[in-house]
Write an enzyme that holds these catalytic residues in place. Structure first.
Site, PDB file in Angstrom:
ATOM      1  N   ARG A 280       0.853  -1.188   0.000  1.00 33.35           N
ATOM      2  CA  ARG A 280       0.000   0.000   0.000  1.00 33.35           C
ATOM      3  C   ARG A 280       0.887   1.234   0.000  1.00 33.35           C
ATOM      4  NH1 ARG A 280      -4.801  -1.041  -2.056  1.00 33.35           N
ATOM      5  NH2 ARG A 280      -5.985  -2.602  -0.896  1.00 33.35           N
TER       6      ARG A 280
ATOM      7  N   GLU B 197      -4.080  -5.156 -13.815  1.00 28.20           N
ATOM      8  CA  GLU B 197      -2.692  -5.126 -14.310  1.00 28.20           C
ATOM      9  C   GLU B 197      -1.744  -4.392 -13.373  1.00 28.20           C
ATOM     10  OE1 GLU B 197      -2.773  -1.367 -17.378  1.00 28.20           O
ATOM     11  OE2 GLU B 197      -3.433  -3.312 -18.127  1.00 28.20           O
TER      12      GLU B 197
ATOM     13  N   ALA C 206     -11.034  -6.948  -1.327  1.00 31.31           N
ATOM     14  CA  ALA C 206     -11.880  -5.765  -1.431  1.00 31.31           C
ATOM     15  C   ALA C 206     -11.630  -5.072  -2.754  1.00 31.31           C
ATOM     16  CB  ALA C 206     -11.582  -4.808  -0.279  1.00 31.31           C
TER      17      ALA C 206
END
Length: 178
Positions: free
Chosen positions: A64, A138, A76
């Site tokens: 992240r 991707e 999610a």
């Protein structure tokens, strides 16, 4: 009008992005004074508590960028414009984990950060899992793995699980097992 409502006097859109928009609102406060509000607009998202036949939770590891670290999360994803939450949840579960679910239960929804964003996450429980086909976006790199509730709590303790939706999911599962 609601007692604490703030009336928007003017709004300026600062940024329109692929995932979020950012705007500045000039508002009138309940006491008649004015202030500014920075608001992030988001199309909403889904999150899936996927539980295996042997009562394990499916998680994905993903880097992240805002956190500059990899964390473990429940599957999610973002809703597309006009998309219903359940089909989105089914798509995200299969794309990120390679699993399909035979039984789906809606667990409600929650706002992630209502102080500055309107993002609403719809939470689902997915059971009766079977093999599907993983097919991430991707620009998305994830690793799927299974944990027990006790293992998930340890991941929370060491902050490998460090996001609200996954913590809510684990708390929900703990309530189910009481």
């Amino acid at each position: 009008m609601e007692k604490f409502a703030e009336k928007t006097i003017s709004k300026e859109t600062i940024y329109e992005g692929r995932i979020i928009d950012l705007s500045i609102h000039d508002v009138t406060l309940p006491n008649g004074e004015t202030s500014k509000r920075e608001i992030v607009t988001h199309p909403g998202a889904v999150a899936v508590i996927a539980v295996t036949e042997d009562n394990k939770l499916l998680l994905v590891r993903q880097f992240r960028k805002p956190l500059e670290k990899t964390i473990a999360e429940i599957p999610a994803g973002k809703l597309e414009k006009g998309e219903d939450p359940l089909p989105c949840a089914k798509r995200e579960l299969e794309e990120e984990t390679g699993f399909l679910a035979g039984k789906w239960t809606s667990l409600g929804s929650f706002y992630t950060s209502p102080g500055f964003a309107d993002e609403l996450i719809y939470l689902f429980l997915a059971e009766e899992l079977s093999d599907g086909t993983a097919n991430t976006d991707e620009d998305e790199f994830v690793e799927c793995f299974e944990v027990t509730i006790d293992e998930a709590r340890k991941l929370m303790d060491n902050q490998e699980i460090h996001d609200a939706k996954t913590i809510i999911a684990i708390q929900y599962l703990q309530l189910l097992h009481r």
